[in-house]
Design a protein around this motif. Sequence first.
Motif, PDB file in Angstrom:
ATOM      1  N   ASP A  47      -6.771  -8.744  -9.032  1.00 30.31           N
ATOM      2  CA  ASP A  47      -7.882  -7.872  -9.429  1.00 30.31           C
ATOM      3  C   ASP A  47      -7.532  -6.447  -9.009  1.00 30.31           C
ATOM      4  O   ASP A  47      -7.287  -6.181  -7.824  1.00 30.31           O
ATOM      5  N   ILE A  48      -7.517  -5.542  -9.982  1.00 31.23           N
ATOM      6  CA  ILE A  48      -7.195  -4.136  -9.716  1.00 31.23           C
ATOM      7  C   ILE A  48      -8.484  -3.335  -9.804  1.00 31.23           C
ATOM      8  O   ILE A  48      -9.146  -3.311 -10.865  1.00 31.23           O
ATOM      9  N   ASP A  49      -8.882  -2.679  -8.731  1.00 29.25           N
ATOM     10  CA  ASP A  49     -10.154  -1.950  -8.661  1.00 29.25           C
ATOM     11  C   ASP A  49      -9.869  -0.457  -8.485  1.00 29.25           C
ATOM     12  O   ASP A  49      -9.284  -0.038  -7.481  1.00 29.25           O
ATOM     13  N   THR A  50     -10.270   0.346  -9.490  1.00 26.44           N
ATOM     14  CA  THR A  50     -10.090   1.805  -9.409  1.00 26.44           C
ATOM     15  C   THR A  50     -11.432   2.537  -9.374  1.00 26.44           C
ATOM     16  O   THR A  50     -11.454   3.774  -9.423  1.00 26.44           O
ATOM     17  N   ILE A  51     -12.534   1.803  -9.302  1.00 25.97           N
ATOM     18  CA  ILE A  51     -13.856   2.428  -9.323  1.00 25.97           C
ATOM     19  C   ILE A  51     -14.059   3.265  -8.056  1.00 25.97           C
ATOM     20  O   ILE A  51     -13.864   2.791  -6.935  1.00 25.97           O
ATOM     21  N   GLY A  52     -14.450   4.488  -8.279  1.00 27.42           N
ATOM     22  CA  GLY A  52     -14.716   5.386  -7.160  1.00 27.42           C
ATOM     23  C   GLY A  52     -13.465   5.880  -6.459  1.00 27.42           C
ATOM     24  O   GLY A  52     -13.554   6.495  -5.393  1.00 27.42           O
ATOM     25  N   LYS A  53     -12.312   5.634  -7.066  1.00 25.50           N
ATOM     26  CA  LYS A  53     -11.048   6.052  -6.470  1.00 25.50           C
ATOM     27  C   LYS A  53     -10.384   7.099  -7.360  1.00 25.50           C
ATOM     28  O   LYS A  53     -10.437   7.000  -8.589  1.00 25.50           O
ATOM     29  N   LYS A  54      -9.764   8.089  -6.748  1.00 28.02           N
ATOM     30  CA  LYS A  54      -9.025   9.091  -7.495  1.00 28.02           C
ATOM     31  C   LYS A  54      -7.535   8.801  -7.358  1.00 28.02           C
ATOM     32  O   LYS A  54      -6.949   8.986  -6.298  1.00 28.02           O
ATOM     33  N   ASN A  55      -6.987   8.296  -8.472  1.00 28.88           N
ATOM     34  CA  ASN A  55      -5.558   7.969  -8.522  1.00 28.88           C
ATOM     35  C   ASN A  55      -5.143   6.956  -7.460  1.00 28.88           C
ATOM     36  O   ASN A  55      -4.002   6.964  -6.998  1.00 28.88           O
ATOM     37  N   LYS A  56      -6.082   6.100  -7.078  1.00 29.06           N
ATOM     38  CA  LYS A  56      -5.770   5.028  -6.156  1.00 29.06           C
ATOM     39  C   LYS A  56      -6.380   3.738  -6.670  1.00 29.06           C
ATOM     40  O   LYS A  56      -7.386   3.759  -7.389  1.00 29.06           O
ATOM     41  N   ALA A  57      -5.730   2.611  -6.304  1.00 25.73           N
ATOM     42  CA  ALA A  57      -6.215   1.314  -6.782  1.00 25.73           C
ATOM     43  C   ALA A  57      -6.186   0.305  -5.644  1.00 25.73           C
ATOM     44  O   ALA A  57      -5.178   0.184  -4.932  1.00 25.73           O
ATOM     45  N   ASN A  58      -7.331  -0.372  -5.457  1.00 28.37           N
ATOM     46  CA  ASN A  58      -7.375  -1.477  -4.511  1.00 28.37           C
ATOM     47  C   ASN A  58      -6.926  -2.757  -5.207  1.00 28.37           C
ATOM     48  O   ASN A  58      -7.216  -2.966  -6.395  1.00 28.37           O
ATOM     49  N   VAL A  59      -6.234  -3.622  -4.476  1.00 26.53           N
ATOM     50  CA  VAL A  59      -5.700  -4.855  -5.052  1.00 26.53           C
ATOM     51  C   VAL A  59      -6.261  -6.050  -4.299  1.00 26.53           C
ATOM     52  O   VAL A  59      -6.202  -6.104  -3.065  1.00 26.53           O
ATOM     53  N   ASN A  60      -6.834  -6.992  -5.042  1.00 27.39           N
ATOM     54  CA  ASN A  60      -7.282  -8.266  -4.489  1.00 27.39           C
ATOM     55  C   ASN A  60      -6.388  -9.371  -5.055  1.00 27.39           C
ATOM     56  O   ASN A  60      -6.300  -9.530  -6.280  1.00 27.39           O
ATOM     57  N   ILE A  61      -5.717 -10.100  -4.160  1.00 31.97           N
ATOM     58  CA  ILE A  61      -4.865 -11.216  -4.580  1.00 31.97           C
ATOM     59  C   ILE A  61      -5.675 -12.493  -4.427  1.00 31.97           C
ATOM     60  O   ILE A  61      -6.003 -12.909  -3.313  1.00 31.97           O
ATOM     61  N   ASN A  62      -6.050 -13.109  -5.547  1.00 36.99           N
ATOM     62  CA  ASN A  62      -6.866 -14.320  -5.548  1.00 36.99           C
ATOM     63  C   ASN A  62      -6.004 -15.524  -5.913  1.00 36.99           C
ATOM     64  O   ASN A  62      -5.367 -15.537  -6.980  1.00 36.99           O
ATOM     65  N   SER A  80       0.844  -1.193   0.000  1.00 32.96           N
ATOM     66  CA  SER A  80       0.000   0.000   0.000  1.00 32.96           C
ATOM     67  C   SER A  80       0.884   1.250   0.000  1.00 32.96           C
ATOM     68  O   SER A  80       1.860   1.338   0.743  1.00 32.96           O
ATOM     69  N   GLY A  81       0.555   2.187  -0.867  1.00 33.33           N
ATOM     70  CA  GLY A  81       1.311   3.428  -0.971  1.00 33.33           C
ATOM     71  C   GLY A  81       2.314   3.449  -2.097  1.00 33.33           C
ATOM     72  O   GLY A  81       2.822   4.519  -2.461  1.00 33.33           O
ATOM     73  N   LYS A  82       2.636   2.271  -2.676  1.00 38.60           N
ATOM     74  CA  LYS A  82       3.580   2.232  -3.794  1.00 38.60           C
ATOM     75  C   LYS A  82       2.877   2.588  -5.094  1.00 38.60           C
ATOM     76  O   LYS A  82       1.694   2.314  -5.282  1.00 38.60           O
ATOM     77  N   GLN A  83       3.623   3.186  -6.015  1.00 33.06           N
ATOM     78  CA  GLN A  83       3.073   3.471  -7.334  1.00 33.06           C
ATOM     79  C   GLN A  83       2.819   2.158  -8.072  1.00 33.06           C
ATOM     80  O   GLN A  83       3.608   1.221  -8.000  1.00 33.06           O
ATOM     81  N   TYR A  84       1.713   2.101  -8.773  1.00 32.09           N
ATOM     82  CA  TYR A  84       1.371   0.898  -9.523  1.00 32.09           C
ATOM     83  C   TYR A  84       2.409   0.649 -10.621  1.00 32.09           C
ATOM     84  O   TYR A  84       2.767   1.545 -11.389  1.00 32.09           O
ATOM     85  N   LYS A  85       2.893  -0.588 -10.686  1.00 33.93           N
ATOM     86  CA  LYS A  85       3.775  -1.020 -11.762  1.00 33.93           C
ATOM     87  C   LYS A  85       3.440  -2.469 -12.102  1.00 33.93           C
ATOM     88  O   LYS A  85       3.433  -3.341 -11.231  1.00 33.93           O
ATOM     89  N   THR A  86       3.138  -2.696 -13.366  1.00 34.32           N
ATOM     90  CA  THR A  86       2.782  -4.044 -13.802  1.00 34.32           C
ATOM     91  C   THR A  86       3.899  -5.038 -13.491  1.00 34.32           C
ATOM     92  O   THR A  86       3.640  -6.191 -13.118  1.00 34.32           O
ATOM     93  N   LEU A  87       5.155  -4.596 -13.635  1.00 29.41           N
ATOM     94  CA  LEU A  87       6.282  -5.488 -13.397  1.00 29.41           C
ATOM     95  C   LEU A  87       6.290  -6.002 -11.957  1.00 29.41           C
ATOM     96  O   LEU A  87       6.657  -7.155 -11.709  1.00 29.41           O
ATOM     97  N   ASP A  88       5.868  -5.168 -11.009  1.00 33.44           N
ATOM     98  CA  ASP A  88       5.827  -5.610  -9.614  1.00 33.44           C
ATOM     99  C   ASP A  88       4.867  -6.783  -9.433  1.00 33.44           C
ATOM    100  O   ASP A  88       5.139  -7.723  -8.667  1.00 33.44           O
ATOM    101  N   PHE A  89       3.736  -6.744 -10.142  1.00 32.01           N
ATOM    102  CA  PHE A  89       2.751  -7.825 -10.036  1.00 32.01           C
ATOM    103  C   PHE A  89       3.294  -9.113 -10.665  1.00 32.01           C
ATOM    104  O   PHE A  89       3.075 -10.207 -10.144  1.00 32.01           O
TER     105      PHE A  89
END
Length: 850
Positions: free
Chosen positions: A248-263, A212-221
């Motif tokens: 699962d990357i969820d940005t709905i209702g978020k401003k420049n933030k993304a929730n992450v679900n690890i399934n 949490s707090g890190k910039q999104y990077k596809t390579l990290d995933f």
Amino acid sequence: MKKISTKISLFILIGIIISACNAEKRVPEGKQLLVKNQILVNGKKINDEDIHNQLYQKPNSTLLGYRLRLNLYNLANLNPDSTYQAKFTNNPGKYERKAKWLSAKQVDRLGKSFLYNGIHEFLKKTGEPPIIIDSSRTQKSLSRLRYYYFNNGYFDVKVNSEQDTLSLKRGSVKYEITTNEAYVLDSIRTNISSPELDSLYTITKENTLIESGKQYKTLDFSDEKNRLTTYFRNHGAYYFQPTSIVFDIDTIGKKNKANVNINISDYSYQDNDSTKTEDFKLYKISSVNIYTDYLPNTSKQNITDSISYQNFNLYSREKLKYKPHAITDAIFITKGSEFADYKTVLTSRYLTNLKIFNPPSIQYEVDKKDTLRNSLIAKIYLTPRKKYSFQASFDLTHSNIQDIGISFSPSVSIRNIFNGAETLEISTRANIGSSRDLANPNNQFFNVSEYGVDLKLNFPRIFMPFSTEKIIPKSMIPSTLIGVGYATQKNIGLDKENFTGTFTYNWNPKRFNTARFDLFNIQFVRNLNAQNYFNVYGSSYNALNEIAKTYPANTEYFEDGNLKIESGTTDFTRDVLEGNQNFTPSDNDLREVRSIEERRVRLTENDFILATNFSFTKTTKTDLADNNFYLFKTKIESAGSLLSLIGNATSLKKNQNGNRELFNLEYSEYIKTEFDFIKHWDLSHEKVLAIRTFFGIAIPFGNSNYIPFSRSYFSGGSNDNRSWQPYSLGPGRSGATNDFNEANMKIAVSAEFRFKILGDLKGAIFADAGNIWNVFDNVIDEKSTFNNLSSLEDTALGSGFGLRYDLNFFVVRFDFGFKTYNPADESGKKWMRDYNFANTVLNFGINYPF
């Protein structure tokens, strides 16, 4: 005046050739040559290589700003066959006249010759066609730029391009990128169906790459998916695959933030026509079965012999030919342990390293006897290599003494010689070569020769009477090498016999680290032609001869006005040093004669060295194509100390020089250490910056006051300071007064910028600095010795350029060195005095110098 006019003409000719090359020659009407790409990110110009690599179209390559490959391509005739035929179509009589004295078949073949066809094919292959601005490729570049920034968290990125006209047939493309604000990770949640995996994840989640707090990077995933997969599979999850992890990357209702679900889903498998799922299980090894003489491509193995040893089961089609521990020591998969991928890899590496088997096949199957179905049977299939193998190599060589050499080296290997996976290698070698540095009264081209035989016995373990597993575990793939060798050589004119013996331990502390410990390293060098010393070392003879002529020495020492070799030189030297003459030499002459004699004794007496040494190498180089790495080597060697301890304990007698002898030989005693560091930077587009630093020092003590020639340092040559020939630099500022100059301390620093010229032809610009000095030994000449830091003023500097041709399996190298700073120049003009082509030093080498 003639030289100046020649240079002017050459520059004019080069200018005409360059100006005659029209870069736009093959640019179609209405099209433009791409000469420049410009990327603006949020209004600022960006030169980042990763970003520019996203572009589909890049301008033609340049060499020092000149489009060499493009202009070579433009010089080519793209249709040489049609041009050749057109000559005769327009003038039929010309074809008939040529056919009369060449024949029609030869005239047709002439069109395929290098002059009419081959040279144009070469220019097309070596050259580079013009890069024409293409709108479709520009759009692909925009897409790649958009994906690049999207994958780095800029989900609202905007990209645009604009083509600028620089001239009628030249243009540039400007890419404008507006990133907007990057998205950062907000909440991190997990949904893991299998309880066993959920427990493992809890243990390893503190090492997660998604926080949490890190910039999104596809390579990290992607890296996190690989990290989790590796962890799970190294802790029993045999069936786990990366596809079971979904983010699962969820940005709905978020401003420049993304929730992450690890399934992480359950294990899914096919059972007949249906797909079933179940929790992932963590497996243990219930049995390890080893098939020691497996025949691939057949189902009938016909096992006739088997044995159980320390929870391993060994099977053989014939009588078992191996001591069980020789194989089981290489197996990291053990009964009762968890399944782990890394153990499979280690086992495969170790078994391959034994060199008695082909790379093994390691398979697992569920143990049907286990009612819980969470046990695996490990099956290791080994296919033996032939017990005897013969090899022979024929090489063209080059060394610091040998300008060119031809060597032939046949060898035979005997595997599993004592049924413990040992390998015995018997090799012989024969070498003949040519050297300009040698005394060569008969003017023979091949004036260097060497013949030798070596025996090497390799044990795939630490060969000691006690266990070393706690110090050097078998995961470090240890081995023991016992070797003996004999060689006789005719090289620098003294001719030598060389007897060697080694008892060595090798191991790999880490994947790219190696360690070597020579418990014993024995060398005995016997000079066969010591009386030829002054024929070889002409500078020493000339100095002694000139001194002898200035004094009323015994006339019997001379022949034709010069000292006789060897009787005259020996008698005159003895008279001077023992005071037997009726003359008193000056202090300078006395020191000179003493120095000449000390060097003669040192280089002609037989050497006996019993050394112990340890060397360590660490590198980050992953493969041959890796041009961004470093390599560090260090070595420490101690010689003679053990013999001195024995000598003190046994009251070993001393000779007239006050030194102890073993078998009528003064043994060498010294300590030596070396540090070598190499660093390469990959600057992209086949450009590499490489540096090397080296420091070495050998200090004699006890039974020695100098270092044997075979353990001393020299400077100059194709792999050292390339502006000086081998052995022709130093020591210090002495001016290399001897024929083969060496010392016991060395400093060297080199830097080289490598780049591509055409195809497999590469270029380099280099600078080499360094020198050798005498320190803590019997040399007293202040010009040759290192006294304090002020002696660093005697560091020589050479610079130059090189040409290299890559033949894939090796690189042929030519380096042209110029003396930039020569510390031995007494004229007061040490800088750039010999910086011209007349004093160029040409070095030939195989592969890169570092």
